[in-house]
Motif scaffolding. Structure first.
Motif, PDB file in Angstrom:
ATOM      1  N   ALA A  29      46.397  51.341-109.983  1.00 13.39           N
ATOM      2  CA  ALA A  29      46.568  51.425-108.528  1.00 13.39           C
ATOM      3  C   ALA A  29      47.986  51.837-108.151  1.00 13.39           C
ATOM      4  CB  ALA A  29      46.211  50.085-107.880  1.00 13.39           C
ATOM      5  N   HIS A  30      48.902  51.681-109.090  1.00 13.47           N
ATOM      6  CA  HIS A  30      50.299  52.065-108.867  1.00 13.47           C
ATOM      7  C   HIS A  30      50.691  53.278-109.696  1.00 13.47           C
ATOM      8  CE1 HIS A  30      51.309  48.598-106.396  1.00 13.47           C
ATOM      9  NE2 HIS A  30      50.541  47.894-107.204  1.00 13.47           N
ATOM     10  N   GLY A  31      49.691  53.962-110.241  1.00  8.50           N
ATOM     11  CA  GLY A  31      49.969  55.164-111.015  1.00  8.50           C
ATOM     12  C   GLY A  31      50.538  54.907-112.390  1.00  8.50           C
ATOM     13  N   ILE A  32      50.266  53.727-112.943  1.00  9.08           N
ATOM     14  CA  ILE A  32      50.816  53.351-114.245  1.00  9.08           C
ATOM     15  C   ILE A  32      49.686  53.218-115.252  1.00  9.08           C
ATOM     16  CG2 ILE A  32      52.069  51.570-115.533  1.00  9.08           C
ATOM     17  CD1 ILE A  32      53.414  50.839-112.844  1.00  9.08           C
ATOM     18  N   THR A  33      49.872  53.841-116.416  1.00 10.19           N
ATOM     19  CA  THR A  33      48.932  53.702-117.523  1.00 10.19           C
ATOM     20  C   THR A  33      49.695  53.245-118.755  1.00 10.19           C
ATOM     21  OG1 THR A  33      47.542  55.486-116.676  1.00 10.19           O
ATOM     22  CG2 THR A  33      47.279  54.918-118.995  1.00 10.19           C
ATOM     23  N   LEU A  34      49.255  52.144-119.341  1.00 12.96           N
ATOM     24  CA  LEU A  34      49.806  51.696-120.612  1.00 12.96           C
ATOM     25  C   LEU A  34      48.761  52.049-121.664  1.00 12.96           C
ATOM     26  CD1 LEU A  34      51.304  48.208-119.673  1.00 12.96           C
ATOM     27  CD2 LEU A  34      52.494  50.390-119.914  1.00 12.96           C
ATOM     28  N   PRO A  35      48.983  53.127-122.432  1.00 15.15           N
ATOM     29  CA  PRO A  35      47.953  53.630-123.327  1.00 15.15           C
ATOM     30  C   PRO A  35      47.512  52.648-124.405  1.00 15.15           C
ATOM     31  CG  PRO A  35      49.908  55.048-123.373  1.00 15.15           C
ATOM     32  CD  PRO A  35      50.187  53.922-122.448  1.00 15.15           C
ATOM     33  N   SER A  36      48.386  51.751-124.811  1.00 13.80           N
ATOM     34  CA  SER A  36      48.066  50.816-125.887  1.00 13.80           C
ATOM     35  C   SER A  36      47.607  49.453-125.382  1.00 13.80           C
ATOM     36  CB  SER A  36      49.286  50.625-126.796  1.00 13.80           C
ATOM     37  OG  SER A  36      49.712  51.864-127.306  1.00 13.80           O
ATOM     38  N   LEU A  37      47.372  49.329-124.083  1.00 15.76           N
ATOM     39  CA  LEU A  37      46.968  48.043-123.507  1.00 15.76           C
ATOM     40  C   LEU A  37      45.673  47.579-124.150  1.00 15.76           C
ATOM     41  CD1 LEU A  37      47.451  45.876-121.316  1.00 15.76           C
ATOM     42  CD2 LEU A  37      46.133  47.316-119.761  1.00 15.76           C
ATOM     43  N   GLY A  38      45.668  46.355-124.641  1.00 20.79           N
ATOM     44  CA  GLY A  38      44.475  45.817-125.288  1.00 20.79           C
ATOM     45  C   GLY A  38      44.700  44.406-125.782  1.00 20.79           C
ATOM     46  N   VAL A  39      43.833  43.976-126.658  1.00 25.72           N
ATOM     47  CA  VAL A  39      43.918  42.635-127.238  1.00 25.72           C
ATOM     48  C   VAL A  39      44.747  42.712-128.516  1.00 25.72           C
ATOM     49  CG1 VAL A  39      42.598  40.692-128.154  1.00 25.72           C
ATOM     50  CG2 VAL A  39      41.642  42.088-126.322  1.00 25.72           C
ATOM     51  N   ASP A  40      45.678  41.784-128.681  1.00 25.13           N
ATOM     52  CA  ASP A  40      46.478  41.706-129.902  1.00 25.13           C
ATOM     53  C   ASP A  40      45.556  41.348-131.069  1.00 25.13           C
ATOM     54  OD1 ASP A  40      49.042  41.341-131.469  1.00 25.13           O
ATOM     55  OD2 ASP A  40      48.176  39.328-131.609  1.00 25.13           O
ATOM     56  N   PRO A  41      45.474  42.201-132.087  1.00 23.73           N
ATOM     57  CA  PRO A  41      44.503  41.965-133.160  1.00 23.73           C
ATOM     58  C   PRO A  41      44.748  40.705-133.990  1.00 23.73           C
ATOM     59  CG  PRO A  41      45.874  43.872-133.666  1.00 23.73           C
ATOM     60  CD  PRO A  41      46.210  43.441-132.269  1.00 23.73           C
ATOM     61  N   LEU A  42      46.001  40.322-134.191  1.00 20.16           N
ATOM     62  CA  LEU A  42      46.259  39.123-134.991  1.00 20.16           C
ATOM     63  C   LEU A  42      45.792  37.856-134.290  1.00 20.16           C
ATOM     64  CD1 LEU A  42      49.753  39.929-136.515  1.00 20.16           C
ATOM     65  CD2 LEU A  42      47.513  40.051-137.619  1.00 20.16           C
ATOM     66  N   THR A  43      46.065  37.767-132.990  1.00 20.12           N
ATOM     67  CA  THR A  43      45.625  36.568-132.276  1.00 20.12           C
ATOM     68  C   THR A  43      44.123  36.616-132.024  1.00 20.12           C
ATOM     69  OG1 THR A  43      46.243  37.541-130.135  1.00 20.12           O
ATOM     70  CG2 THR A  43      47.869  36.136-131.210  1.00 20.12           C
ATOM     71  N   LEU A  44      43.544  37.800-131.933  1.00 15.60           N
ATOM     72  CA  LEU A  44      42.094  37.925-131.795  1.00 15.60           C
ATOM     73  C   LEU A  44      41.402  37.430-133.055  1.00 15.60           C
ATOM     74  CD1 LEU A  44      39.647  38.911-130.170  1.00 15.60           C
ATOM     75  CD2 LEU A  44      39.949  41.138-131.253  1.00 15.60           C
ATOM     76  N   ALA A  45      42.034  37.657-134.197  1.00 17.92           N
ATOM     77  CA  ALA A  45      41.455  37.242-135.478  1.00 17.92           C
ATOM     78  C   ALA A  45      41.542  35.733-135.697  1.00 17.92           C
ATOM     79  CB  ALA A  45      42.157  37.983-136.615  1.00 17.92           C
ATOM     80  N   GLY A  46      42.098  35.010-134.723  1.00 16.78           N
ATOM     81  CA  GLY A  46      42.142  33.563-134.834  1.00 16.78           C
ATOM     82  C   GLY A  46      43.353  33.014-135.525  1.00 16.78           C
ATOM     83  N   ARG A  47      44.419  33.784-135.539  1.00 14.52           N
ATOM     84  CA  ARG A  47      45.648  33.319-136.190  1.00 14.52           C
ATOM     85  C   ARG A  47      46.370  32.252-135.360  1.00 14.52           C
ATOM     86  NH1 ARG A  47      44.693  35.470-140.906  1.00 14.52           N
ATOM     87  NH2 ARG A  47      44.917  37.704-141.120  1.00 14.52           N
ATOM     88  N   THR A  48      45.923  32.036-134.129  1.00 19.29           N
ATOM     89  CA  THR A  48      46.507  31.017-133.273  1.00 19.29           C
ATOM     90  C   THR A  48      45.391  30.159-132.700  1.00 19.29           C
ATOM     91  OG1 THR A  48      46.412  32.397-131.297  1.00 19.29           O
ATOM     92  CG2 THR A  48      48.416  32.533-132.605  1.00 19.29           C
ATOM     93  N   ALA A  49      45.749  28.973-132.228  1.00 23.70           N
ATOM     94  CA  ALA A  49      44.753  28.063-131.671  1.00 23.70           C
ATOM     95  C   ALA A  49      44.353  28.449-130.249  1.00 23.70           C
ATOM     96  CB  ALA A  49      45.299  26.640-131.685  1.00 23.70           C
ATOM     97  N   GLY A  50      45.230  29.129-129.539  1.00 28.58           N
ATOM     98  CA  GLY A  50      44.968  29.486-128.150  1.00 28.58           C
ATOM     99  C   GLY A  50      44.215  30.788-128.024  1.00 28.58           C
ATOM    100  N   PRO A  51      44.068  31.234-126.798  1.00 26.67           N
ATOM    101  CA  PRO A  51      43.379  32.510-126.572  1.00 26.67           C
ATOM    102  C   PRO A  51      44.200  33.667-127.126  1.00 26.67           C
ATOM    103  CG  PRO A  51      44.316  31.682-124.525  1.00 26.67           C
ATOM    104  CD  PRO A  51      44.519  30.614-125.553  1.00 26.67           C
ATOM    105  N   PRO A  52      43.553  34.802-127.374  1.00 27.35           N
ATOM    106  CA  PRO A  52      44.291  35.964-127.868  1.00 27.35           C
ATOM    107  C   PRO A  52      45.344  36.420-126.859  1.00 27.35           C
ATOM    108  CG  PRO A  52      41.923  36.392-127.823  1.00 27.35           C
ATOM    109  CD  PRO A  52      42.145  35.072-127.196  1.00 27.35           C
ATOM    110  N   LEU A  53      46.363  37.072-127.369  1.00 28.40           N
ATOM    111  CA  LEU A  53      47.408  37.613-126.510  1.00 28.40           C
ATOM    112  C   LEU A  53      47.022  39.011-126.043  1.00 28.40           C
ATOM    113  CD1 LEU A  53      50.570  36.637-128.589  1.00 28.40           C
ATOM    114  CD2 LEU A  53      49.658  35.495-126.554  1.00 28.40           C
ATOM    115  N   VAL A  54      47.556  39.399-124.907  1.00 28.68           N
ATOM    116  CA  VAL A  54      47.383  40.747-124.398  1.00 28.68           C
ATOM    117  C   VAL A  54      48.508  41.595-124.983  1.00 28.68           C
ATOM    118  CG1 VAL A  54      47.396  42.213-122.344  1.00 28.68           C
ATOM    119  CG2 VAL A  54      46.325  39.951-122.258  1.00 28.68           C
ATOM    120  N   ALA A  55      48.141  42.678-125.640  1.00 30.51           N
ATOM    121  CA  ALA A  55      49.119  43.606-126.198  1.00 30.51           C
ATOM    122  C   ALA A  55      49.400  44.677-125.153  1.00 30.51           C
ATOM    123  CB  ALA A  55      48.586  44.227-127.482  1.00 30.51           C
TER     124      ALA A  55
END
Length: 86
Positions: free
Chosen positions: A38-64
């Protein structure tokens, strides 16, 4: 963020649809992507951090947020500065 409404932190996004896993942050990433767009900004790599998605932490995955070029970084800084009242 857990996907619930949190007005004290200024977070006004809705809870995820029923049946969504508790740590599914795809909707949050989509909301962020749309807000940036909405502000004309694109972060091409925006996504879920794969290490935290794989369960390397107790909390929710991080946003990359990923990498971006200088022009995108400047635009992001401008938008954040304006949103802060500056």
């Amino acid at each position: 963020m857990d996907g619930t409404l949190n007005e004290t932190a200024g977070d006004t996004h809705a809870a995820p649809p029923p049946g969504t896993p508790p740590h599914d942050i795809r909707a949050d990433i989509g909301t962020l992507r749309a807000a940036l767009a909405a502000h004309g900004i694109t972060l091409p790599s925006l996504g879920v951090d794969p290490l935290t998605l794989a369960g390397r932490t107790a909390g929710p995955p991080l946003v990359a947020l990923g990498n971006c070029n200088v022009a995108t970084a400047r635009r992001l800084a401008e938008v954040l500065h304006a949103a802060a009242g500056g």
